[in-house]
Design an enzyme around this catalytic site. Structure first.
Site, PDB file in Angstrom:
ATOM      1  N   ARG A   1      -8.053 -10.185   1.380  1.00 35.64           N
ATOM      2  CA  ARG A   1      -9.307  -9.765   2.031  1.00 35.64           C
ATOM      3  C   ARG A   1     -10.305  -9.300   0.970  1.00 35.64           C
ATOM      4  NH1 ARG A   1      -5.842  -5.467   1.812  1.00 35.64           N
ATOM      5  NH2 ARG A   1      -6.751  -3.648   0.782  1.00 35.64           N
TER       6      ARG A   1
ATOM      7  N   GLY B   1       0.795  -1.221   0.000  1.00 41.83           N
ATOM      8  CA  GLY B   1       0.000   0.000   0.000  1.00 41.83           C
ATOM      9  C   GLY B   1       0.826   1.268   0.000  1.00 41.83           C
TER      10      GLY B   1
HETATM   11  C1  MV4 Z   1       5.541   0.868  -8.151  1.00 45.43           C
HETATM   12  C2  MV4 Z   1       5.442   2.018  -8.948  1.00 45.43           C
HETATM   13  C3  MV4 Z   1       6.244   2.084 -10.064  1.00 45.43           C
HETATM   14  N1  MV4 Z   1       7.088   1.091 -10.369  1.00 45.43           N
HETATM   15  N2  MV4 Z   1       6.395  -0.115  -8.492  1.00 45.43           N
HETATM   16  C4  MV4 Z   1       2.490   2.248  -4.738  1.00 45.43           C
HETATM   17  C5  MV4 Z   1       1.714   1.366  -3.828  1.00 45.43           C
HETATM   18  C6  MV4 Z   1       2.497   0.124  -3.714  1.00 45.43           C
HETATM   19  N3  MV4 Z   1       1.612  -0.997  -3.678  1.00 45.43           N
HETATM   20  C7  MV4 Z   1       3.361   0.106  -4.918  1.00 45.43           C
HETATM   21  N4  MV4 Z   1       3.261   1.396  -5.541  1.00 45.43           N
HETATM   22  C8  MV4 Z   1       3.927   1.657  -6.680  1.00 45.43           C
HETATM   23  N5  MV4 Z   1       4.793   0.701  -7.066  1.00 45.43           N
HETATM   24  C9  MV4 Z   1       7.151   0.022  -9.576  1.00 45.43           C
HETATM   25  N6  MV4 Z   1       8.012  -0.947  -9.886  1.00 45.43           N
HETATM   26  C10 MV4 Z   1       4.543   3.011  -8.577  1.00 45.43           C
HETATM   27  C11 MV4 Z   1       3.790   2.835  -7.430  1.00 45.43           C
HETATM   28  C12 MV4 Z   1       2.919   3.939  -7.117  1.00 45.43           C
HETATM   29  C13 MV4 Z   1       1.552   3.782  -7.119  1.00 45.43           C
HETATM   30  C14 MV4 Z   1       0.956   2.565  -7.422  1.00 45.43           C
HETATM   31  C15 MV4 Z   1      -0.408   2.430  -7.413  1.00 45.43           C
HETATM   32  C16 MV4 Z   1      -1.193   3.528  -7.112  1.00 45.43           C
HETATM   33  C17 MV4 Z   1      -0.630   4.743  -6.807  1.00 45.43           C
HETATM   34  C18 MV4 Z   1       0.745   4.893  -6.800  1.00 45.43           C
HETATM   35  C19 MV4 Z   1       1.291   6.132  -6.510  1.00 45.43           C
HETATM   36  C20 MV4 Z   1       2.637   6.266  -6.526  1.00 45.43           C
HETATM   37  C21 MV4 Z   1       3.448   5.164  -6.803  1.00 45.43           C
END
Ligand code: MV4
Length: 422
Positions: free
Chosen positions: A269, A141
């Site tokens: 969940r 998250g």
């Molecule tokens: C990332 C990403 C870009 N590249 N992983 C944010 C929540 C966490 N579950 C993982 N997230 C992200 N992982 C890689 N390899 C960008 C995010 C991310 C993001 C992802 C989903 C929804 C909103 C976000 C906001 C900023 C960054």
């Protein structure tokens, strides 16, 4: 379903609707969640005293706590969800990624599991190239993530990430992967039963979020074609089959601008945003969870979405002041209704929103034949929703429904960063 229900509640939630609707209710302690909703022995005592045969953990609190699920297993009270080992395995984000990779689910290129030393971190980043993202194995998250755009920052960010993870989760383990610029967050809802049947219920688009808190979700995603849905659905099913998944679950993917998708996390969940799936697939997901827990079979038939559904999270927060919480007495409450409108809430006029928990007070869901119809219906329902006495996110949602880029479905996870509200 004809099942008698027992609600548990803290002293702060005495007047919440779930308490009134349940057949019985047991107070499990004072307002702080550590003394009530997170207090396993008090919950087990409430189950035992009332003779409950199963516990639905909802979302938040103990819903993904493997230790709680294990105690339920040991005391023969059915935890409505997957087994404790599954919860633990998916809660370890580095392990979950390895498991999915072995099941041929697409993953973001990166470290092979956890990165335990600074030397290894440097090697990994040199081999995959910047930008990279460092994530906490015990996180999820968005907590404890660091982006590295310059090779020279690896030392700094790796150390910061480990320290943050140690502080937040009591576990400093991290893993590293290529950073995907401007991704969408698209997740697949799955169901698995005790007989080995696994099915998916399509996707939810969850890119409209602020500080990793989702605010608007919809199904289907404006950019997912039937072909992509089939590919993502098959990948999610392959991952779930590899672990013999039981219950309702969500496989989260990042979707890049080229239509490539990568496994991110699996949630064990039911999720806050499950209503949009229910509305377009025509399945009661909580009912399915209970049927699965009782050993019944799910139908294997592939589900296709009909129409479009959008959910706005109505939070007791002031969107004009950095979304700061706004607890207190609801002096006036009128909820919208009519064809295509659904409101899931525990609040009502004169209800006091406690300051102890998160600020979600209602979920407003609008359905339409098309996305445009759903957006228009949502726009009017937001206007019709009257909540006075506390500040809410309603004015924010109205602005988004009127935004040209949102209306065209042209957005990613960064949409709200440069959304000028007010
Ligand atoms: C990332 C990403 C870009 N590249 N992983 C944010 C929540 C966490 N579950 C993982 N997230 C992200 N992982 C890689 N390899 C960008 C995010 C991310 C993001 C992802 C989903 C929804 C909103 C976000 C906001 C900023 C960054």
């Amino acid at each position: 379903m004809g099942i008698r229900t027992v609600a548990v509640y803290s002293e702060a939630d005495r007047d919440s609707l779930h308490v009134r609707f349940a057949d019985e209710a047991v107070c499990i302690g004072p307002p702080p969640s550590f003394e009530s909703y997170l207090n396993v022995s008090r919950i087990m005592a409430a189950a035992s005293i009332t003779g409950a045969s199963a516990i639905h953990p909802g979302y938040g609190f103990l819903a993904e706590n493997a230790e709680f699920a294990r105690i339920c297993e040991d005391t023969d009270i059915k935890f409505i969800g997957p087994g404790s080992k599954m919860i633990a395995a998916m809660g370890d984000k580095a392990l979950a990624k390895k498991t999915m990779k072995n099941a041929d689910v697409p993953i973001v290129p990166g470290s092979d599991g956890e990165v335990d030393t600074l030397e290894d971190a440097r090697k990994v980043v040199e081999s995959i190239g910047v930008p990279v993202i460092i994530k906490a194995s015990a996180g999820g998250g968005g907590k404890g993530m660091r982006i590295v755009r310059d090779l020279e920052d690896v030392d700094n960010q790796y150390t910061l990430a480990r320290n943050e993870a140690e502080k937040a989760f009591g576990n400093g383990a991290v893993y590293i992967e290529r950073y995907i610029e401007n991704p969408r967050h698209v997740e697949i809802q799955i169901l698995g039963d005790q007989h080995g049947n696994i099915t998916h219920l399509g996707e939810r688009e969850c890119s409209i979020q602020r500080r990793h808190q989702k605010l608007i979700e919809e199904s289907p995603s404006p950019v997912v074609t039937p072909e992509l849905r089939e590919k993502m659905g098959d990948a999610a099913i392959a991952g779930a089959e590899a672990v013999k998944y039981e219950g309702a679950g969500t496989v989260e993917f990042l979707l890049d601008s080229g239509g490539n998708f990568y496994f991110m996390e699996m949630n064990t969940r039911v999720q806050v945003e499950h209503p949009v799936t229910e509305e377009v697939i025509g399945v009661d997901i909580v009912r399915e969870q209970i049927r699965i827990a009782a050993g019944e079979k799910i139908s294997r038939r592939k589900a296709h979405p009909t129409g479009h559904a959008i959910e706005c999270r109505i939070n007791a927060e002031d969107p004009y002041h950095d979304f700061r919480p706004s607890p207190g007495v609801i002096t006036s409450f009128h909820q919208p209704g009519g064809y295509g409108i659904r409101v899931d809430t525990h609040a009502y006029q004169s209800y006091t929103i406690p300051s102890h928990y998160d600020s979600l007070i209602a979920k407003l869901i609008a359905r339409g034949k098309t996305r445009q119809e759903a957006v228009t219906r949502m726009r009017f329902a937001l206007e019709e929703f009257i909540i006075e006495g506390v500040k809410t996110t309603i004015p924010f949602h109205i602005k988004v429904m009127e935004d040209e880029r949102f209306k065209k479905g042209e957005f990613d996870t960064h949409f709200l960063e440069d959304f000028d509200f007010i």
